[in-house]
Design a protein around this motif. Structure first.
Motif, mmCIF file in Angstrom:
data_model
loop_
_atom_site.group_PDB
_atom_site.id
_atom_site.type_symbol
_atom_site.label_atom_id
_atom_site.label_comp_id
_atom_site.label_asym_id
_atom_site.label_seq_id
_atom_site.Cartn_x
_atom_site.Cartn_y
_atom_site.Cartn_z
ATOM 1 N N VAL A 4 -32.169 -10.248 19.404
ATOM 2 C CA VAL A 4 -32.982 -9.701 18.469
ATOM 3 C C VAL A 4 -32.468 -9.977 17.200
ATOM 4 N N PRO A 5 -33.177 -10.754 16.405
ATOM 5 C CA PRO A 5 -32.814 -11.101 14.922
ATOM 6 C C PRO A 5 -32.247 -9.928 13.991
ATOM 7 N N ALA A 6 -32.879 -9.098 14.040
ATOM 8 C CA ALA A 6 -32.255 -7.937 13.172
ATOM 9 C C ALA A 6 -30.664 -7.645 13.563
ATOM 10 N N MET A 7 -30.206 -7.960 14.510
ATOM 11 C CA MET A 7 -28.746 -7.618 14.910
ATOM 12 C C MET A 7 -27.932 -8.545 14.175
ATOM 13 N N PHE A 8 -28.534 -9.447 13.636
ATOM 14 C CA PHE A 8 -27.589 -10.244 12.922
ATOM 15 C C PHE A 8 -27.015 -9.586 11.813
ATOM 16 N N PHE A 9 -27.965 -8.905 10.904
ATOM 17 C CA PHE A 9 -27.658 -8.138 9.775
ATOM 18 C C PHE A 9 -27.004 -6.779 10.420
ATOM 19 N N MET A 10 -27.279 -6.006 11.466
ATOM 20 C CA MET A 10 -26.741 -4.899 11.928
ATOM 21 C C MET A 10 -25.258 -5.174 12.344
ATOM 22 N N GLY A 11 -25.071 -6.326 12.923
ATOM 23 C CA GLY A 11 -23.894 -6.782 13.815
ATOM 24 C C GLY A 11 -22.757 -6.831 12.536
ATOM 25 N N ALA A 12 -23.525 -7.647 11.320
ATOM 26 C CA ALA A 12 -22.467 -7.777 10.390
ATOM 27 C C ALA A 12 -22.167 -6.308 9.555
ATOM 28 N N VAL A 13 -23.168 -5.539 9.559
ATOM 29 C CA VAL A 13 -22.957 -4.191 9.059
ATOM 30 C C VAL A 13 -21.751 -3.396 9.601
ATOM 31 N N PHE A 14 -21.818 -3.492 10.877
ATOM 32 C CA PHE A 14 -21.034 -2.838 11.725
ATOM 33 C C PHE A 14 -19.677 -3.590 11.954
ATOM 34 N N ALA A 15 -19.638 -4.793 11.684
ATOM 35 C CA ALA A 15 -18.422 -5.418 11.769
ATOM 36 C C ALA A 15 -17.691 -5.135 10.455
ATOM 37 N N ALA A 16 -18.265 -5.005 9.270
ATOM 38 C CA ALA A 16 -17.876 -4.628 7.973
ATOM 39 C C ALA A 16 -17.253 -3.009 8.198
ATOM 40 N N LEU A 17 -17.827 -2.535 8.871
ATOM 41 C CA LEU A 17 -17.362 -0.955 9.093
ATOM 42 C C LEU A 17 -16.278 -0.847 10.001
ATOM 43 N N TRP A 18 -16.246 -1.751 10.980
ATOM 44 C CA TRP A 18 -15.222 -1.823 11.758
ATOM 45 C C TRP A 18 -13.857 -2.167 11.090
ATOM 46 N N TRP A 19 -13.962 -3.196 10.273
ATOM 47 C CA TRP A 19 -12.864 -3.925 9.384
ATOM 48 C C TRP A 19 -12.517 -2.696 8.453
ATOM 49 N N ALA A 20 -13.353 -1.742 7.992
ATOM 50 C CA ALA A 20 -12.612 -0.479 7.109
ATOM 51 C C ALA A 20 -12.304 0.370 7.927
ATOM 52 N N SER A 21 -12.651 0.692 9.147
ATOM 53 C CA SER A 21 -12.261 1.636 9.777
ATOM 54 C C SER A 21 -10.782 1.555 10.052
ATOM 55 N N VAL A 22 -10.489 0.101 10.592
ATOM 56 C CA VAL A 22 -9.088 -0.112 10.946
ATOM 57 C C VAL A 22 -8.412 -0.269 9.670
ATOM 58 N N HIS A 23 -8.635 -0.948 8.763
ATOM 59 C CA HIS A 23 -7.754 -0.897 7.376
ATOM 60 C C HIS A 23 -7.707 0.412 6.981
ATOM 61 N N PHE A 24 -8.555 1.102 6.481
ATOM 62 C CA PHE A 24 -8.216 2.342 6.036
ATOM 63 C C PHE A 24 -7.854 3.433 6.938
ATOM 64 N N GLY A 25 -8.164 3.103 8.233
ATOM 65 C CA GLY A 25 -7.508 3.998 9.111
ATOM 66 C C GLY A 25 -5.952 4.206 9.393
ATOM 67 N N ARG A 26 -5.530 2.791 9.422
ATOM 68 C CA ARG A 26 -4.029 2.717 9.478
ATOM 69 C C ARG A 26 -3.323 2.896 8.229
ATOM 70 N N LYS A 27 -4.031 3.058 7.004
ATOM 71 C CA LYS A 27 -3.478 3.545 5.841
ATOM 72 C C LYS A 27 -3.287 4.918 5.805
ATOM 73 N N ILE A 28 -4.344 5.598 6.306
ATOM 74 C CA ILE A 28 -4.288 7.125 6.535
ATOM 75 C C ILE A 28 -3.323 7.456 7.594
ATOM 76 N N ASP A 29 -3.106 6.551 8.441
ATOM 77 C CA ASP A 29 -1.885 7.283 9.319
ATOM 78 C C ASP A 29 -0.601 6.923 8.749
ATOM 79 N N GLU A 30 -0.591 5.894 7.914
ATOM 80 C CA GLU A 30 0.983 5.692 7.544
ATOM 81 C C GLU A 30 1.055 6.976 6.419
ATOM 82 N N ALA A 31 0.078 7.208 5.762
ATOM 83 C CA ALA A 31 0.265 8.479 4.638
ATOM 84 C C ALA A 31 0.598 9.702 5.387
ATOM 85 N N LYS A 32 -0.060 9.697 6.593
ATOM 86 C CA LYS A 32 0.229 11.088 7.413
ATOM 87 C C LYS A 32 1.784 11.288 7.704
#
Length: 121
Positions: free
Chosen positions: A75-103
């Motif tokens: 499904v060609p549209a998934m190249f775009f959606m997959g990239a968007v969710f990969a970026a969201l995944w990176w942000a979730s892991v990166h900022f989630g760890r920062k939030i856990d450290e701050a807590k």
């Protein structure tokens, strides 16, 4: 980290389901194949919500992101959606760890203040 990552994974659950609906229109793919693959990916996204903080959970999440991007070959549209969710995944892991450290820092400060206040009384 768990909340951010779980939110991303639940979003992926729905995107995978919608991609399955689009993939069903491909005459070269059987409905059984489409829903077996999509069903496994959807189940994995939900199960990952519960094991994200365990060892290997983040790595399994990255594997799901790679599979989501690779689904763009079907499904060609998934190249775009997959990239968007990969970026969201990176942000979730990166900022989630920062939030856990701050807590953890705030909890340690509160505990130190409680101990200091308890010793002077």
């Amino acid at each position: 980290m768990r909340t951010l990552c779980a939110s991303t994974l639940i979003g992926e659950f729905f995107v995978i389901g919608f991609a399955g609906l689009v993939a069903m229109k491909d005459p070269d793919l059987s409905m059984g194949t489409v829903w077996t693959v999509c069903g496994i990916a959807m189940l994995l996204s939900v199960l990952l919500c519960g094991v994200i903080t365990r060892p290997g959970g983040v790595q399994l999440g990255w594997a799901l992101q790679i599979a989501l991007v690779a689904s763009g070959f079907v499904v060609p549209a998934m190249f775009f959606m997959g990239a968007v969710f990969a970026a969201l995944w990176w942000a979730s892991v990166h900022f989630g760890r920062k939030i856990d450290e701050a807590k953890a820092r705030f909890a340690a400060m509160a505990e130190a203040q409680a101990e200091a206040g308890g010793n002077t009384a």
